[in-house]
Structures are given as C-alpha cells and as structure tokens.
Design an enzyme around this catalytic site. Structure first.
Site, PDB file in Angstrom:
ATOM      1  N   ARG A 106     -15.710  -6.149  -4.663  1.00 58.76           N
ATOM      2  CA  ARG A 106     -15.214  -6.931  -3.521  1.00 58.76           C
ATOM      3  C   ARG A 106     -16.017  -8.246  -3.383  1.00 58.76           C
ATOM      4  O   ARG A 106     -15.440  -9.294  -3.102  1.00 58.76           O
ATOM      5  CB  ARG A 106     -15.337  -6.095  -2.237  1.00 58.76           C
ATOM      6  N   CYS A 142      -2.020   0.505   7.876  1.00 60.00           N
ATOM      7  CA  CYS A 142      -3.016  -0.521   8.172  1.00 60.00           C
ATOM      8  C   CYS A 142      -3.390  -0.406   9.639  1.00 60.00           C
ATOM      9  O   CYS A 142      -2.587   0.012  10.464  1.00 60.00           O
ATOM     10  CB  CYS A 142      -2.409  -1.889   7.900  1.00 60.00           C
ATOM     11  N   TYR A 196      -4.672 -12.057  10.163  1.00 59.53           N
ATOM     12  CA  TYR A 196      -4.718 -12.606   8.791  1.00 59.53           C
ATOM     13  C   TYR A 196      -3.935 -13.906   8.650  1.00 59.53           C
ATOM     14  O   TYR A 196      -4.099 -14.618   7.662  1.00 59.53           O
ATOM     15  CB  TYR A 196      -4.244 -11.545   7.786  1.00 59.53           C
ATOM     16  N   ASN A 227      -6.459  -1.042   0.155  1.00 60.55           N
ATOM     17  CA  ASN A 227      -5.939  -2.411   0.086  1.00 60.55           C
ATOM     18  C   ASN A 227      -5.713  -2.869  -1.335  1.00 60.55           C
ATOM     19  O   ASN A 227      -6.347  -2.353  -2.242  1.00 60.55           O
ATOM     20  CB  ASN A 227      -6.953  -3.355   0.752  1.00 60.55           C
ATOM     21  N   HIS A 241      -0.723  -7.378   6.359  1.00 61.68           N
ATOM     22  CA  HIS A 241      -1.580  -8.558   6.576  1.00 61.68           C
ATOM     23  C   HIS A 241      -0.746  -9.839   6.633  1.00 61.68           C
ATOM     24  O   HIS A 241      -1.259 -10.937   6.422  1.00 61.68           O
ATOM     25  CB  HIS A 241      -2.710  -8.648   5.541  1.00 61.68           C
TER      26      HIS A 241
END
Ligand code: G6P
Length: 437
Positions: free
Chosen positions: A96, A172, A256, A150, A202
């Site tokens: 990440r 989510c 987002y 994700n 998102h």
C-alpha cells in the site's frame, strides 16, 4: 430452531477483525454464529494468533459459545461455510505504501483505491479473489461471499464478470459512514435517516436524503460547504465544497469525491504529507503497531476504542447487518455493491454498482434509481470503464490494457505519464503480479 452458522474470514489477522467481532457479538441473537474460522497467510501468522486470541476472549466475555478456529489452511476453513468474508491485503501495508508513494513522484494522486493505487491494488487482488471463488465453488458452493477487500467495486466487478459465482456482495463503510455523519449533522437518530445511494464504490452519490420520509437534501448540501463536514471517513481529509458547485451538483458526494473535484489540492496535500508525517499507509503502520500491542494484552476483551481512528469505522455494522439480513430474509434497505440489473439506467446491466438494495435471502435486490443526473453521469461511466479495463488487465496480464486503464482514469493527465507509472509500479510489485511477467 435456527440453524447454527459457520463464517470464514479470509485475512482474519487484520487489525480490523475486532470490528467484525463486535458486530457478531451485538447481533448474536439474530445471527447464531457457531464457528468462526479466521484464515491468514504465512506472513500474517503472528497477527492471526494475536487477533484470534482476542476473539476468543471477546466471545468468552460476552458469554457466547462461538468456536474460534485459526488456520493458514484456506481450503479447510472454507469447507461447509455459510458466509465467507474477505478482508485481505496482498503484499500487506508495504505494498500500500508503494501504491501511495510512487504516483506522487509523477504529480499524480497516491491513494490505495483511486487512480494508480486502486489499479495496482486491483491487479494484485483480483487473481487471488478469483482463486478463492474457485475454492468456494468446490467447498461451499452455497455460501455468500461478502467482500470488503479494496478496491471493493472493482473486485465485485471481477467476480461477476470472470466467475459464475453469483452469491457475491461487495461492501464498503462509506455509505453507512455518510448516513451516520448526516444523522449527527441533523441531530437525529441514525435509524431515521435514509439515503438513496447510486454510483460505484468510492464513487457513490446520495441522490436524496430523507428524515422520516421528508427530503433534507438542500439542508445537508449546505452543511457540506463547511470543511469540517465534507468527509465522513477518517482517512480522507475533506476540504469543504464551493457552495456554488455543490448546490448546482444537486446530489451528495461521498468523501472520495474530494480526489476528483479537488484533485490539485488533494495531490498537493498528499505530497506534503508524504514529506512530513508519511503517506496514509505509513501512518497506519504505526497505528497498527499500537493496536496490536493493545490486542496482545490478555486483559483486553473488547474492541479497543483506538480502532476508531481507522478509516474503516462502522464496518462491523455494515457487514453484520448485511449478513443478518440475508440470513433472516429481512428485506430491509442497505447500500451494497451488486450487479446493476437495470437499477441505474446509465450503467450496463451486467456491471457492479453501489446502490441501495432490498436485502433478501436470495441476496440484494437493487432499487430502481433511473438515470444518474447529468452532472455526475459522465464521471461515473468513465470510472466504470476504468474498472472494467482494469479487471481485464488483472485476469489477462495484458500490459497494454494496464496502460489503457490508467490513461482513461481521470486522475491521470497523460498516456506517457500513465505508462511511466505502470512501468515503475509493475517493477515495484513484481512479486505479486506474476500474470504480467
Ligand atoms: C475507508 C474506506 C475503506 C478503506 C479505509 C482505509 O473507510 O471506505 O475502503 O479501507 O477507509 O482506512 P485506513 O485507516 O486503513 O486508512
């Protein structure tokens, strides 16, 4: 008598697992969980032990007869499961951190679910999820897959498009976070607020928001012009929308959307953060170290409140209320990622969308939302194209498709930059992307 339930959680050693455990405990009366199988990979073994022991203490303190099994053997854990939840991170937080740092060098957003980070997280995750689905078909074909991994929208799209397992729901915490945040702004109980959600993960909008059946959209839109109110999750620092823009947009954006409608400011802030406090993954690593220290404490037998510093707050509510509604055939309304089936007219019927659905024993039945307003339709369609091309790249390992996916993503302003980022990220994540090499 109700049948007892077996749930298997892949990525069981995640720091988020206590969220889920809290949800199981709160709803035990409606969801008689008998066996919880927490599965992880060799690199996650230590975390699995720590979280697993905390799970045992939590159920014991709650006085519930839930058997907790810890294993690295995924197939053993899947056999006979009723629900499978997935919450894993291929390459752990180090991957990440790369997703977040590399694009910033090119002046492009570094984030784990949007833009290059989202693409690469998808490329690493999709082959693994398809493998899990293959095992499920053999070992627990009637089980529901509830995916939180994700990019949740892209992952749901991949399962729908590249497998024949239809019992899949992507989940989510953003919609439930929006509902809770808006309830707080309006000073009413969460149960009185209903939002018509439509869009993608998102990339979801609230088309309208009701309190006791009366629309409060205009009032909520005014609240969102205040920077303090423009994000409902801890990991996205909203900056407040221009009143003229948000009033004309006419729907509620999700946190987002800051990345799409405030791209420049968000990239600048991410660059500054990367140079000072670190990227979100680097911050989260420290938070996780502290969390695992807490989890190790043999006297701890509840979810520690520090977990609420993470972006995934309310996951447990979202996840367990969904599982319970499927199990109990509640027919209540919840926003989830599922096959569109005509719910949103502007998106292909066979694509995954995030939309308010009635949750039944046969799964989510999306409510009819009609066309998205013209103010947001194009962006949603563009992101859907990005997701579809990204899924195809993930299953084929086709380099050209990876470059295409990133170039059509609105966060990347040039095909040449897209190609450079793809090259550098492919090299950085080589170990987890065998399909490209
Ligand atoms: C939000 C998103 C999740 C994401 C999480 C990250 O809640 O909806 O998809 O995983 O934030 O939180 P973190 O604390 O790991 O940055």
């Amino acid at each position: 008598m109700q049948k007892s339930i077996k749930i298997t959680t892949i990525g069981g050693g995640s720091s988020y697992t206590p969220e889920l455990l809290e949800g199981f405990i709160k709803r035990y009366d409606e969801l008689p969980l008998r066996e919880l199988w927490l599965v992880d990979v060799e690199e996650g073994k230590e975390k699995l032990e720590i979280v697993g022991n905390l799970a045992k203490r939590m159920f014991q303190k709650a006085g519930l007869p839930v058997e907790v099994h810890l294993t690295l053997d995924r197939r053993k854990a899947l056999a006979g499961a009723d629900f499978v939840t997935t919450q894993f991170r291929v390459g752990l937080l180090d991957a990440r951190a790369k997703d977040e740092r590399i694009p910033l060098k090119y002046g492009v957003l570094g984030q784990e679910t949007n833009g290059p980070g989202g693409l690469f997280k998808g490329l690493r995750t999709i082959p693994v999820i398809l493998d899990i689905v293959k095992d499920m078909k053999e070992l627990c074909p009637d089980a529901w897959l509830v995916n939180f991994t994700n990019p949740a929208g892209m992952v749901t799209e991949a399962v729908l498009r590249y497998s024949d397992h239809r019992k899949v729901v992507g989940l989510c915490n953003v919609p439930i976070g929006m509902e809770m945040g808006i309830a707080k702004l309006l000073n009413v109980e969460h149960s009185r607020v209903r939002i018509d959600f439509a869009g993608l993960n998102h990339m979801v909008y609230g088309l309208d928001v009701y309190v006791d059946g009366v629309s409060e959209k205009e009032r909520v839109i005014e609240f969102l012009t205040n920077p303090e109110n423009s994000s409902f999750v801890k990991n996205v620092q909203g900056q407040g929308w221009e009143p003229e823009f948000i009033r004309a947009l006419g729907v509620l954006p999700c946190p987002y959307h800051n990345y799409y409608y405030k791209t420049r400011e968000m990239v600048e802030k991410d660059i500054k953060n990367a140079e000072t406090v670190g990227t979100r993954a680097e911050v989260v690593k420290k938070l996780e170290d502290d969390l695992f220290e807490l989890y190790k404490d043999p006297n701890l037998s509840i979810k520690p409140p520090q977990l609420e510093k993470r972006g995934g707050a309310y996951y447990s509510d979202a996840a367990v209320r969904l599982i319970s509604s499927i199990y109990n055939d509640k027919c209540d309304i919840q926003p989830v990622n599922t096959m569109n089936n005509g719910s949103i007219a502007s998106i292909p019927d066979d694509s995954a969308v995030e939309v308010s659905c009635m949750i039944t024993k046969e799964g989510p039945k999306p409510l009819v939302m009609g066309d998205l307003p013209v103010s947001v339709r194009g962006l949603v369609q563009q992101i859907k194209s990005f997701e579809r091309v990204a899924c195809e790249a993930a299953v084929t390992g086709d380099y050209n498709l990876a470059v295409l996916a990133l170039t059509i993503n609105p966060l990347v302003a040039s095909d040449t930059i897209a190609k450079k980022i793809v090259d550098e990220m492919l090299e950085a994540h080589k170990e987890y992307l065998p399909q490209f090499f």
